[in-house]
Scaffold this active site. Structure first.
Site, PDB file in Angstrom:
ATOM      1  N   HIS A   1       0.826  -1.217   0.000  1.00 15.97           N
ATOM      2  CA  HIS A   1       0.000   0.000   0.000  1.00 15.97           C
ATOM      3  C   HIS A   1       0.858   1.263   0.000  1.00 15.97           C
ATOM      4  O   HIS A   1       0.610   2.203  -0.755  1.00 15.97           O
ATOM      5  CB  HIS A   1      -0.917   0.009   1.226  1.00 15.97           C
ATOM      6  CG  HIS A   1      -1.597   1.319   1.436  1.00 15.97           C
ATOM      7  ND1 HIS A   1      -2.733   1.681   0.739  1.00 15.97           N
ATOM      8  CD2 HIS A   1      -1.258   2.389   2.180  1.00 15.97           C
ATOM      9  CE1 HIS A   1      -3.068   2.908   1.086  1.00 15.97           C
ATOM     10  NE2 HIS A   1      -2.194   3.347   1.960  1.00 15.97           N
TER      11      HIS A   1
ATOM     12  N   GLU B   1      -6.963 -12.952 -19.383  1.00 11.14           N
ATOM     13  CA  GLU B   1      -6.257 -13.116 -18.108  1.00 11.14           C
ATOM     14  C   GLU B   1      -6.270 -14.561 -17.632  1.00 11.14           C
ATOM     15  O   GLU B   1      -5.677 -14.895 -16.628  1.00 11.14           O
ATOM     16  CB  GLU B   1      -6.872 -12.199 -17.035  1.00 11.14           C
ATOM     17  CG  GLU B   1      -8.370 -12.320 -16.901  1.00 11.14           C
ATOM     18  CD  GLU B   1      -8.982 -11.232 -16.026  1.00 11.14           C
ATOM     19  OE1 GLU B   1      -8.287 -10.722 -15.141  1.00 11.14           O
ATOM     20  OE2 GLU B   1     -10.156 -10.891 -16.248  1.00 11.14           O
TER      21      GLU B   1
ATOM     22  N   ASP C   1      -3.227 -11.174 -13.383  1.00  7.11           N
ATOM     23  CA  ASP C   1      -3.857 -12.475 -13.145  1.00  7.11           C
ATOM     24  C   ASP C   1      -3.306 -13.558 -14.075  1.00  7.11           C
ATOM     25  O   ASP C   1      -3.171 -14.717 -13.666  1.00  7.11           O
ATOM     26  CB  ASP C   1      -5.374 -12.377 -13.310  1.00  7.11           C
ATOM     27  CG  ASP C   1      -6.049 -11.868 -12.043  1.00  7.11           C
ATOM     28  OD1 ASP C   1      -5.367 -11.824 -11.005  1.00  7.11           O
ATOM     29  OD2 ASP C   1      -7.232 -11.494 -12.094  1.00  7.11           O
TER      30      ASP C   1
ATOM     31  N   CYS D   1      -3.288  -4.250 -20.141  1.00 10.75           N
ATOM     32  CA  CYS D   1      -3.614  -3.302 -19.067  1.00 10.75           C
ATOM     33  C   CYS D   1      -3.082  -3.743 -17.712  1.00 10.75           C
ATOM     34  O   CYS D   1      -3.418  -3.163 -16.686  1.00 10.75           O
ATOM     35  CB  CYS D   1      -5.131  -3.089 -18.996  1.00 10.75           C
ATOM     36  SG  CYS D   1      -6.071  -4.616 -18.778  1.00 10.75           S
TER      37      CYS D   1
END
Length: 568
Positions: A186, A429, A453, A500
Site C-alpha cells: 500500500h 487473463e 492475473d 492493461c
C-alpha cells in the site's frame, strides 16, 4: 549504505523524521463490564472521528480510488460485528476493554493473514490500523500526527499505514524509507500516486537511523545512505537535479506520437478507477483510457448496487473528458480480492477461482443488464469499448455478448441515442483464453491482456504470497508465449490487442512487447511519458529480433539479461 526496493522513483536529501508508534503494553485485568463497555463505546466514537478527520485532510492529495481505503476503515470502525465480539469478551470474561480489543484484533488478523485470498490478506493491514487506533484511544496513547511536520524531512518507519500516507504533506515530506514492504504494498502504491521518492523493504533502517540524522534516499537504485559525506551529498544532489530535469523534459512529449524510429506507431493509454483520474491521463499525454475499473463505483456505493443513471453519469463523464479518444470500460469485476458491503458472496475455498467477474454477471443478469444499459447509453458521448473480464470460454463470451445485444436493441427501440460503433472485447487473463485466442478473435472486437492475473494463474502462484512471490514472473518465456498467442490471434482476424496489467508500464518489458506486436500499452498515468520516450528511441525491427530471442530463452533471468543488453 543500506539496500532496499525502489518503490517510487526520485532522489531526496533531508533530515530523518523517525516515525515510532506508541508501544502499548496491555495486560489482562478483571474489571466491571459495564464501565469497560462504556469506555469502549467512547473509544469507538473517537476512532471514527479520527478517521473522518484524516480522510478530510487527505481529500486534497488523493483520488477517490485512494480515498476509498478510509471508507473501508470507517466501515470497520462502525462494524457492529467487531464491536460485538469485543463486548462479548468483556462480558463473558470480565476483562478490561483494551485486552479484549487486542485479543479480538489478533484473532481477526491471524484469520485474514492465513487466507489465500489477496483481498483478505490486504484486510489484515486494515484491521491492524483501525484496532491499533482503537487501542490507543482506550489507553490514552497519542498517535504521531504527521500533519504537524513543518520542515523538510524523510520519514523513516517500520511501515506506513494508510492513515500515515494520507497525512503526508508533499511540501515537507520529501520521501520515505520503510523496513518492510514491496513494490505492490500500500505505501509503495501511495508514494507513486503522490509522486514522492520511496524505498521499501530496507530491513535495518529502524535500527540504524536516528531522529535528525541526515539521509540520502536514492529511490532510483533502492539505496539509503545515512549521515553521508560532503562528497556523497554533492553527488546525489546532482543525481536529484538530473532526475528532475529528465522528468521535466518528458513533458515535451505530452502531445507527441508514440512512434518508433522506424515509423511504427503504438497507443499509450492510462488505467483509471474513477472519472477524476482522467485528468492525470490527459496531463501525461494519454492517448486513451485502456482500463476503466468500474468496480470502484460499486465499492463506493454504501447500501446497494449503483443505479443505471448513477453509472451512466460516471461513464458519460469519462467519455466526454476523453473527447473522442478510445475508452475501454471493464464490466463489473467484483469478487476474488474485491468485496461489497451490501452483497454476500458464497463461502469458497478459493474465491479467486470462483464466483466472480463475468461468472457473477452471467448468473445475476439483473445486475449485469443495468450496467450494460448504462454503458450503451453513454456510448453516444465518445468512443466506447466494452471489455468482459475473466472470460474462460467462448460460450461465456457469447452469453455476455447476447445480453449486450439484447439491451442495445431495447434502447434503440425506446428511441435512446447511442454510439454508432461500440467495440466489445475480452480481457485475456485466463491461460485458456490466450491459448484459444485465434477462435475468440473471430467474435471479439479486441483483446486486452491482464498480466497480473495471467501470471498468477499460469504459475499457480498467489502474487500476494511472500513465500511464492519468486514465481511472479511476467518476463518468463512461458508467459511471453501466451502473450504472443493472444497478439497473433487478434492480428490474424484484423483485431487490435492491448495490455492493461502492470507489465504494460514496465520499462524492461516494453521492448519485448513492442517486438511481439502489442498495439496498445495501458498503464498508470505517471508512467506514460517515460514509456513514450522509450518507444521513440527504439526500432520495431530490432525489437522483433529481441522478442524472438526472448521467446526462445529458458528463464526469466535470461530474458531480462537480453533486454538490458539490447538497451545499452
Amino acid at each position: 549504505m543500506l539496500k532496499g526496493i525502489a518503490a517510487s522513483s526520485g532522489v531526496a536529501i533531508a533530515k530523518v523524521y523517525k516515525l515510532q508508534q506508541p508501544e502499548l503494553k496491555i495486560e489482562k485485568v478483571q474489571c466491571s463490564s459495564e464501565e469497560e463497555i462504556g469506555k469502549l463505546a467512547k473509544a469507538f466514537e473517537k476512532t471514527v472521528a479520527d478517521i473522518e478527520i484524516i480522510k478530510e485532510r487527505a481529500a486534497g492529495n488523493l483520488s477517490e480510488e485512494e480515498l476509498a481505503i478510509f471508507d473501508a476503515h470507517l466501515m470497520m470502525a462502525n462494524d457492529p460485528e467487531l464491536k460485538g465480539q469485543i463486548e462479548e469478551m468483556i462480558k463473558s470474561e470480565g476483562v478490561n476493554s483494551e485486552y479484549a480489543t487486542e485479543q479480538v484484533a489478533n484473532m481477526m488478523v491471524n484469520m485474514f493473514e492465513s487466507m489465500d485470498d489477496a483481498y483478505f490478506k490486504e484486510r489484515a493491514a486494515d484491521v491492524k490500523d483501525v484496532t491499533f487506533r482503537l487501542q490507543c484511544n482506550l489507553v490514552g496513547a497519542i498517535i504521531p500526527d504527521l500533519t504537524t511536520i513543518n520542515e523538510e524531512v524523510i520519514i523513516v518507519a517500520e511501515d506506513l499505514t494508510p492513515s500515515d500516507t494520507a497525512q503526508l504533506n508533499k511540501k515537507y515530506t520529501l520521501g520515505f524509507a520503510t523496513a518492510i514492504g514491496g513494490r505492490t504494498s500500500h505505501s509503495a502504491i501511495m508514494a507513486r500516486s503522490l509522486e514522492i521518492p520511496a524505498v521499501v523493504g530496507c530491513s535495518e533502517i529502524m535500527v540504524k537511523a536516528k531522529q535528525g540524522d541526515t539521509l540520502i534516499l536514492d529511490a532510483i537504485d533502492g539505496v539509503v545512505i545515512l549521515n553521508p559525506t560532503d562528497e556523497q551529498v554533492s553527488e546525489y544532489s546532482s543525481k536529484r537535479v538530473t532526475f528532475l530535469e529528465e522528468k521535466e523534459a518528458l513533458k515535451v512529449l505530452v502531445n507527441e506520437k508514440s512512434v518508433t524510429l522506424d515509423g511504427h506507431e503504438v497507443e499509450l493509454a492510462g488505467n483509471i478507477g474513477t472519472p477524476k483520474d482522467v485528468t492525470g491521463v490527459l496531463a501525461n499525454g494519454g492517448e486513451g483510457v485502456g482500463l476503466y475499473r468500474t468496480e470502484f463505483l460499486y465499492m463506493d456505493s454504501e447500501n446497494d448496487f449503483p443505479s443505471e443513471d448513477e453509472q451512466f453519469e460516471a461513464y458519460k463523464a469519462v467519455l466526454e473528458a476523453m473527447d473522442g479518444k478510445k475508452v475501454v470500460i471493464r464490466t463489473l469485476d467484483i469478487g476474488g480480492d474485491k468485496k461489497l458491503s451490501y452483497f454476500t458472496f458464497p463461502e469458497e475455498m478459493n474465491p479467486f477461482l470462483g464466483y466472480r467477474a463475468i461468472r457473477l454477471c452471467l448468473d445475476r443478469t439483473d445486475i449485469f443488464r443495468t450496467q450494460l444499459r448504462a454503458l450503451i447509453r453513454a456510448s453516444a458521448y465518445g468512443r466506447l469499448c466494452i471489455m468482459f473480464p475473466m472470460i474462460a470460454t467462448l460460450k461465456e463470451f457469447r452469453a455476455a455478448k447476447a445480453l449486450f445485444d439484447e439491451e442495445k436493441a431495447k434502447l434503440v427501440s425506446e428511441g435512446v441515442k447511442i454510439g454508432e460503433k461500440i467495440e466489445v472485447g475480452i480481457m485475456v487473463e485466463i491461460p485458456a483464453a490466450a491459448v484459444l485466442a485465434d477462435q475468440f478473435a473471430k467474435e471479439a472486437d479486441f483483446f486486452s491482456i491482464g498480466t497480473n492475473d495471467l501470471v498468477q494463474y499460469s504459475m499457480a502462484a498467489d502474487r500476494m504470497s511472500e513465500k511464492v512471490s519468486y514465481l511472479y514472473q511476467p518476463m518468463n518465456p512461458s508467459l511471453l508465449r501466451l502473450i504472443k498467442m493472444a497478439i497473433d490471434g487478434a492480428h490474424k482476424e484484423g483485431k487490435w490487442c492491448g495490455m492493461c496489467g502492470e507489465m504494460a508500464g514496465d520499462e524492461l518489458a516494453a521492448p519485448v512487447l513492442l517486438g511481439l506486436g502489442l498495439d496498445e500499452f495501458s498503464m498508470s498515468a505517471s508512467s506514460i511519458l517515460r514509456a513514450r520516450k522509450m518507444i521513440r528511441s527504439l526500432k520495431k525491427s530490432d525489437m522483433e529480433e529481441l522478442a524472438n530471442k526472448a521467446l526462445a530463452s529458458e528463464t526469466m533471468e535470461d530474458v531480462l539479461e537480453l533486454v538490458k543488453n539490447s538497451l545499452k
